[in-house]
Design a protein around this motif. Sequence first.
Motif, short mmCIF file in Angstrom:
data_model
loop_
_atom_site.label_atom_id
_atom_site.label_comp_id
_atom_site.label_asym_id
_atom_site.label_seq_id
_atom_site.Cartn_x
_atom_site.Cartn_y
_atom_site.Cartn_z
N ALA A 21 11.32 -1.65 -3.11
CA ALA A 21 12.30 -0.57 -2.92
C ALA A 21 13.34 -0.99 -1.90
N ASP A 22 14.50 -0.38 -1.98
CA ASP A 22 15.60 -0.67 -1.05
C ASP A 22 15.36 0.09 0.26
N LEU A 23 14.48 -0.46 1.08
CA LEU A 23 14.10 0.18 2.34
C LEU A 23 14.98 -0.33 3.47
N PRO A 24 15.27 0.52 4.46
CA PRO A 24 16.18 0.11 5.53
C PRO A 24 15.66 -1.02 6.41
N PHE A 25 14.38 -1.36 6.31
CA PHE A 25 13.78 -2.40 7.14
C PHE A 25 13.35 -3.62 6.34
N ASN A 26 13.76 -3.70 5.07
CA ASN A 26 13.46 -4.89 4.25
C ASN A 26 14.33 -6.05 4.70
N PRO A 27 13.88 -7.28 4.53
CA PRO A 27 12.61 -7.71 3.95
C PRO A 27 11.47 -7.52 4.95
N CYS A 28 10.29 -7.26 4.41
CA CYS A 28 9.13 -7.04 5.24
C CYS A 28 7.87 -7.26 4.42
N VAL A 29 6.74 -7.25 5.09
CA VAL A 29 5.44 -7.18 4.44
C VAL A 29 4.77 -5.92 4.97
N GLU A 30 4.30 -5.11 4.03
CA GLU A 30 3.63 -3.86 4.41
C GLU A 30 2.13 -4.01 4.22
N ILE A 31 1.39 -3.17 4.94
CA ILE A 31 -0.03 -2.99 4.67
C ILE A 31 -0.18 -1.60 4.09
N GLY A 32 -1.01 -1.50 3.05
CA GLY A 32 -1.19 -0.22 2.39
C GLY A 32 -2.60 -0.07 1.86
N TRP A 33 -2.94 1.16 1.49
CA TRP A 33 -4.28 1.48 1.00
C TRP A 33 -4.22 2.73 0.14
N ARG A 34 -5.17 2.83 -0.76
CA ARG A 34 -5.41 4.04 -1.56
C ARG A 34 -6.86 4.00 -1.96
N LEU A 35 -7.62 4.97 -1.49
CA LEU A 35 -9.06 5.00 -1.71
C LEU A 35 -9.49 6.24 -2.47
N VAL A 36 -10.58 6.12 -3.22
CA VAL A 36 -11.17 7.27 -3.88
C VAL A 36 -11.57 8.29 -2.82
N ARG A 37 -11.48 9.54 -3.17
CA ARG A 37 -11.75 10.60 -2.20
C ARG A 37 -13.17 10.51 -1.62
N SER A 38 -14.14 10.10 -2.42
CA SER A 38 -15.53 9.99 -1.93
C SER A 38 -15.68 8.94 -0.83
N ALA A 39 -14.69 8.06 -0.66
CA ALA A 39 -14.73 7.02 0.38
C ALA A 39 -13.99 7.44 1.66
N TRP A 40 -13.35 8.59 1.64
CA TRP A 40 -12.60 9.05 2.81
C TRP A 40 -13.55 9.41 3.95
#
Length: 183
Positions: free
Chosen positions: A85-104
Amino acid sequence: MPATIQTQRLHLRQWKPEDREPFAALNVDPEVMRYFPSPLTRAQSDAMADKCEALIQEQGWGFWALESRPAGRFLGFVGLNRPQADLPFNPCVEIGWRLVRSAWGQGYATEAARAALAFGFDELNLPEIVSFTAVLNTRSEAVMKRLGMVRDRTTFGHPAVPVGSPLREHCLYRTVPTGKMRP
């Protein structure tokens, strides 16, 4: 060769065909997708998994599939990514996550993200890693804080979120290496 990472309880690994079904279920869960513009269709979910798998195959790292050890239960994904995406702080490397609700609420996101940060700094020699989320997403923001990331003073409108959406305003967190991350 694609990198894999193991922690005491988790395995961050390349994607497998059998991950597609539980990943699709995760991506239609309204609570999991609460801070995204919309849930993903099965085709969109499969396309995302395919892209994650291809990037890991190509560069050796990315948004890894996350599974519990030793049971091998699919929990979602955690990892590193170069946002398109055209983000104001690109170029960059992000860290991200998405977990199943039972793992929250079990510390999995923080544990896996710490390992991914260590990989990014120790193996890739990245000078900085960022993370961002809708300002309403206090759960993800709490993970960023537990990781020792520091919030920028200003927010930004995420270009992939429609103008007027309560999810458009995002906060940005940053972190830099502080010496060897892994013991």
